[in-house]
Structures are given as structure tokens and as C-alpha cells.
Design a protein around this motif. Sequence first.
Motif, PDB file in Angstrom:
ATOM      1  N   LEU A 210      12.286  -7.516  -5.263  1.00 55.59           N
ATOM      2  CA  LEU A 210      11.456  -6.335  -4.984  1.00 55.59           C
ATOM      3  C   LEU A 210      10.272  -6.198  -5.944  1.00 55.59           C
ATOM      4  N   ASN A 211      10.062  -7.204  -6.759  1.00 59.46           N
ATOM      5  CA  ASN A 211       8.866  -7.193  -7.614  1.00 59.46           C
ATOM      6  C   ASN A 211       7.645  -7.300  -6.705  1.00 59.46           C
ATOM      7  N   TYR A 238     -14.406  -6.570 -14.664  1.00 62.40           N
ATOM      8  CA  TYR A 238     -14.251  -6.233 -13.239  1.00 62.40           C
ATOM      9  C   TYR A 238     -12.869  -6.638 -12.749  1.00 62.40           C
ATOM     10  N   ASN A 239     -12.123  -5.683 -12.203  1.00 68.13           N
ATOM     11  CA  ASN A 239     -10.868  -5.998 -11.510  1.00 68.13           C
ATOM     12  C   ASN A 239     -11.180  -6.557 -10.129  1.00 68.13           C
ATOM     13  N   ILE A 240     -10.351  -7.529  -9.694  1.00 68.91           N
ATOM     14  CA  ILE A 240     -10.502  -8.099  -8.342  1.00 68.91           C
ATOM     15  C   ILE A 240      -9.124  -8.123  -7.694  1.00 68.91           C
ATOM     16  N   GLY A 241      -8.944  -7.371  -6.628  1.00 68.15           N
ATOM     17  CA  GLY A 241      -7.627  -7.352  -5.975  1.00 68.15           C
ATOM     18  C   GLY A 241      -7.744  -7.007  -4.512  1.00 68.15           C
ATOM     19  N   TYR A 242      -6.629  -7.160  -3.817  1.00 65.84           N
ATOM     20  CA  TYR A 242      -6.584  -6.892  -2.376  1.00 65.84           C
ATOM     21  C   TYR A 242      -6.379  -5.396  -2.136  1.00 65.84           C
ATOM     22  N   GLY A 243      -5.627  -4.760  -3.054  1.00 67.92           N
ATOM     23  CA  GLY A 243      -5.475  -3.311  -2.976  1.00 67.92           C
ATOM     24  C   GLY A 243      -4.166  -2.839  -2.379  1.00 67.92           C
ATOM     25  N   LYS A 244      -3.229  -3.794  -2.108  1.00 67.99           N
ATOM     26  CA  LYS A 244      -1.970  -3.359  -1.498  1.00 67.99           C
ATOM     27  C   LYS A 244      -0.829  -4.267  -1.970  1.00 67.99           C
ATOM     28  N   PRO A 245      -0.149  -3.858  -3.055  1.00 68.01           N
ATOM     29  CA  PRO A 245       0.956  -4.698  -3.549  1.00 68.01           C
ATOM     30  C   PRO A 245       2.055  -4.841  -2.508  1.00 68.01           C
ATOM     31  N   THR A 246       2.663  -6.043  -2.462  1.00 66.92           N
ATOM     32  CA  THR A 246       3.712  -6.353  -1.483  1.00 66.92           C
ATOM     33  C   THR A 246       4.905  -6.943  -2.224  1.00 66.92           C
ATOM     34  N   PRO A 247       6.134  -6.509  -1.869  1.00 65.14           N
ATOM     35  CA  PRO A 247       7.314  -7.094  -2.533  1.00 65.14           C
ATOM     36  C   PRO A 247       7.467  -8.582  -2.204  1.00 65.14           C
ATOM     37  N   ILE A 266      17.049 -18.135   2.180  1.00 63.97           N
ATOM     38  CA  ILE A 266      16.790 -17.331   0.973  1.00 63.97           C
ATOM     39  C   ILE A 266      17.999 -17.373   0.041  1.00 63.97           C
ATOM     40  N   GLU A 267      17.712 -17.654  -1.245  1.00 63.41           N
ATOM     41  CA  GLU A 267      18.788 -17.621  -2.243  1.00 63.41           C
ATOM     42  C   GLU A 267      18.322 -16.764  -3.421  1.00 63.41           C
ATOM     43  N   PHE A 268      19.060 -15.706  -3.716  1.00 68.14           N
ATOM     44  CA  PHE A 268      18.700 -14.869  -4.869  1.00 68.14           C
ATOM     45  C   PHE A 268      19.182 -15.581  -6.131  1.00 68.14           C
ATOM     46  N   VAL A 269      18.274 -15.768  -7.089  1.00 71.96           N
ATOM     47  CA  VAL A 269      18.624 -16.478  -8.331  1.00 71.96           C
ATOM     48  C   VAL A 269      18.355 -15.554  -9.521  1.00 71.96           C
ATOM     49  N   ALA A 270      18.765 -16.024 -10.695  1.00 72.99           N
ATOM     50  CA  ALA A 270      18.598 -15.216 -11.912  1.00 72.99           C
ATOM     51  C   ALA A 270      17.139 -14.795 -12.074  1.00 72.99           C
ATOM     52  N   ASP A 271      16.942 -13.610 -12.604  1.00 71.52           N
ATOM     53  CA  ASP A 271      15.592 -13.072 -12.730  1.00 71.52           C
ATOM     54  C   ASP A 271      14.816 -13.788 -13.833  1.00 71.52           C
ATOM     55  N   ARG A 272      13.507 -13.725 -13.725  1.00 72.08           N
ATOM     56  CA  ARG A 272      12.614 -14.224 -14.784  1.00 72.08           C
ATOM     57  C   ARG A 272      12.740 -13.266 -15.973  1.00 72.08           C
ATOM     58  N   PRO A 273      12.961 -13.767 -17.194  1.00 70.89           N
ATOM     59  CA  PRO A 273      13.016 -12.853 -18.358  1.00 70.89           C
ATOM     60  C   PRO A 273      11.686 -12.095 -18.492  1.00 70.89           C
ATOM     61  N   GLY A 274      11.783 -10.806 -18.759  1.00 72.84           N
ATOM     62  CA  GLY A 274      10.557 -10.003 -18.942  1.00 72.84           C
ATOM     63  C   GLY A 274       9.755  -9.840 -17.658  1.00 72.84           C
ATOM     64  N   HIS A 275      10.388 -10.050 -16.526  1.00 71.51           N
ATOM     65  CA  HIS A 275       9.701 -10.061 -15.226  1.00 71.51           C
ATOM     66  C   HIS A 275       8.990  -8.735 -14.941  1.00 71.51           C
ATOM     67  N   ASP A 276       7.664  -8.765 -14.845  1.00 70.52           N
ATOM     68  CA  ASP A 276       6.915  -7.542 -14.541  1.00 70.52           C
ATOM     69  C   ASP A 276       7.253  -7.070 -13.129  1.00 70.52           C
ATOM     70  N   ARG A 277       7.527  -5.768 -12.997  1.00 71.10           N
ATOM     71  CA  ARG A 277       7.964  -5.234 -11.709  1.00 71.10           C
ATOM     72  C   ARG A 277       6.809  -5.184 -10.710  1.00 71.10           C
ATOM     73  N   CYS A 278       5.661  -4.750 -11.192  1.00 75.63           N
ATOM     74  CA  CYS A 278       4.572  -4.550 -10.219  1.00 75.63           C
ATOM     75  C   CYS A 278       3.201  -4.714 -10.877  1.00 75.63           C
ATOM     76  N   TYR A 279       2.320  -5.440 -10.192  1.00 74.23           N
ATOM     77  CA  TYR A 279       0.909  -5.458 -10.580  1.00 74.23           C
ATOM     78  C   TYR A 279       0.119  -4.749  -9.500  1.00 74.23           C
ATOM     79  N   ALA A 280      -0.727  -3.818  -9.914  1.00 68.12           N
ATOM     80  CA  ALA A 280      -1.541  -3.085  -8.945  1.00 68.12           C
ATOM     81  C   ALA A 280      -2.869  -2.743  -9.610  1.00 68.12           C
TER      82      ALA A 280
END
Length: 342
Positions: A210-211, A238-247, A266-280
Motif C-alpha cells: 500500500l505504499n 521545481y517539483n515535477i509530478g503526475y499529481g496522483k499517488p497510486t498504491p 503476486i507474492e508479498f515479501v519482506a518490506d524494504r527497511p525504512g520504506h517511505d509510505r508515500c511520495y506526493a
Amino acid sequence: MRILVTGGAGFIGSNYIRHVLATHPQDEIVNFDKLTYAGNLDNLADISQNPRYKFVRGDICDSALVVDLLKQSIEAIVHFAAESHVDRSIVDAQEFIRTNVQGTFVILEAARRQRISRFIQISTDEVYGSMEPGEFANERSPLRPNSPYAASKAAADLLVRSYVKTYGFPAMVTRSSNNYGPRQFLEKLIPLMISNASEGKRLPVYGDGLNERDWIYVEDNCRALDRVLRDGRPGEVYNIGYGKPTPNLEIVRRLIVILGKSTDLIEFVADRPGHDRCYALNVEKLSGELAWQPAVDLEEGLRRTVEWYQKNADWMAKARSGEYQTYYEKLYSHRRSTLANL
Ligand code: NAD
Ligand code: DAU
């Protein structure tokens, strides 16, 4: 204009070079790239004979070479060269500090002395760290990087800032969100999922999937970079983005549908350490000042991307072989065992 592009054999750099040659008939490009595992001259095969394009192999940390290069009538620099993959920075950050921090210093210092008139530092939304739901970073938001990769990019941004403030050096910084599209190396989420699904392999989704990332089609980013290079204000970010974060899980599911595969992969695996939840990102500055908007929506971009990888089976096969394969196997088994306990 004669533009030095560093890291032009990589994913975004190669798309950017192609964009400039196609849209600015007077411009010349010198592509300066070390050809690390991520650099691939096949990315530029179709334009390699263009008289307005030159390739120089070298390391951005090689100060003598960089100084010589800038004397070749270079007017502007678009600095892409970097170690770019977060997972690799978690396994070993050393090369990230060398290339992303020391290398940026070498380029900046040579550019200042040579009085280069325009400079873009290609940075990333990751320097802002993770956003809370509904929060969007603007260009004045604090830098709170969470991975060694993001920290190395933030350090480079601050060096650029210091050159602007101290020497009046005409640099701009762009912070873009996750790019996707043709020629992205298979270690990144979207091409990895396309490659694995095409081969009937499992699709490793980190954590709960869900990141969120704000995926922008690479050609839209290249158009934005070019607007900044030509009409951006020196000293600005200058920020450059699409404007709509997607999980992530939604991205993977959309790819599965486009590819006609099963979600059983799909296989759920161990999370990335320090994994940022969301960039927007808040991109009002870019759209307001430079009249830029993304042109390719997510569904269309994903379709185009899948189509490109399907049509370029040789590129895929080559990318799947050699050093990448060794790295991927190592990382994946490491992630399944050790990282699960962190
Ligand atoms: P990439 O990994 O595909 O390509 C990097 C390129 O830099 C390669 O061609 C590599 O050979 C070259 N390089 C690496 N070290 C070098 C050195 N010491 N000297 C000279 N060349 C060297 O990267 P990318 O995804 O195209 O990213 C390009 C830039 O954009 C990076 O600065 C990255 O931080 C930034 N960025 C990427 C994304 C993304 O989603 N990919 C998003 C935001 C910002
Ligand atoms: O946000 C911009 C950044 O985007 C750039 O600065 C980086 O250079 C670029 O690599 C990218 O970083 P991410 O870590 O966001 O991209 P990546 O494709 O590695 O991962 C995207 C998301 O997908 C992230 O939440 C981790 C997850 N992921 C990734 C891989 C490779 C998985 O779930 N499974 C995977 O196998």
C-alpha cells in the motif's frame, strides 16, 4: 545550445537526449556516462550516428576529465548521473556517496569555474521523505530523506544550493516523482513486474503493497526538464509530478490486467527497511510558471510501457542476463531471509 548530459545512457537521460534532439534542431548533446550496470548504449542506438550527438565515456568523479570536457564549448549541463536504486543503497551506500555527492561536487565546481550558463541538478521527490495522507510537498518543504540514496541526493541538492547562494551559480534543481516508461532498468518496480509476469515468475510486492508513488511517464518528465532548462529561473527548485499517488498493489494489478496474467503471481515479501509510505508532490509552481502539464495518463502510460518491453525482447533478454541476474537473485534471497527479521 551545446548541452552536456551526464548519465545519458541511463533510463531518464536517454529519453531526455532523444527528446532534445527531436525538438530542438539547433542543439547539440554531449553524453558523458561511466556505463555502470545501469548505463546501456543500446538505449541510444537509433541516434548514435546523429551528427548533433557525441558520447564520452567517463566518471563524473574524474575532475581532470570533467574540466577538459567542459572546455568543449559546453553551454549548459543537465546532471542525471547517479546511483539511482534505493534497494542497492540499503545493501551498500558507498558508491551512492561517491557518485551522488562527490561526483556532483566535481561537476559543480568545474561548471562554476568554466562559467557554465545553465545547470540542472536532477533530484528526486525522495528528498522530502514520506508524506502523510493528503500531504503534498512543495519546493519549500523540509528535506527529510530516509534512505541512503535519498540522503545522498539531498546532500547534492544542498551543495547546489550553496553554489547558488555563495557564488551566484545559475543552477536549478528539479525534484521529480517516480518515472516509468521505455528503457527503465529491470530492477525498478514497473519493468521488474513486466519482466517477471512475462516469464510467469512471481511478482514480489514489498510489505502490504500500500505504499504510494506518484508515477509520471518519462516523456512528460523530459518535457518538464526541458521547460526548466530553457525558461526556469536560476536558483529555483521545481517539483515535477503526475499529481496522483497510486498504491504499488494497484500498479501491479493494472499491469497484470494489461499483460493478461493472473493475480496468483503476486507474492508479498519482506518490506524494504525504512520504506517511505508515500511520495506526493505539489507541482503548482511548474504548471503556473512554466505552463507544463502531464500529457500521458497512468493507464495509457502503463500500456505504452508494456508494449515497449514486449516489442524489445532483445533489450529485455540482455538486461536480464549478467550482473543484474546475480544482483537480483542475491537481493531477493537476502530480502526473504535476513530482512524479514529486521
Ligand atoms: P539510471 O540508474 O537508469 O541511470 C544512471 C546513469 O548514470 C547510468 O547511465 C550510469 O551509467 C550513469 N552513472 C552512474 N554513475 C556514474 C558516474 N560516476 N559517472 C558517470 N556516469 C555515471 O537512473 P535514472 O533512473 O535514469 O535516474 C537519472 C537521475 O534521475 C538520477 O539522478 C536519479 O536520482 C534521478 N531521478 C530518478 C527517478 C526515477 O524514477 N528513475 C525519479 C526522480 C529522480
Ligand atoms: O521517487 C523517485 C524515486 O523513484 C527515484 O529517486 C529513484 O531513483 C527511483 O529508483 C524510484 O525509487 P523507488 O524506491 O520509489 O522505486 P522502486 O521502483 O524501487 O520502487 C517503487 C515502489 O515499489 C516502492 O514502494 C518499493 C516497491 N517495490 C519495488 C520493487 C523493486 C516492490 O514492492 N517490489 C519490488 O520488487
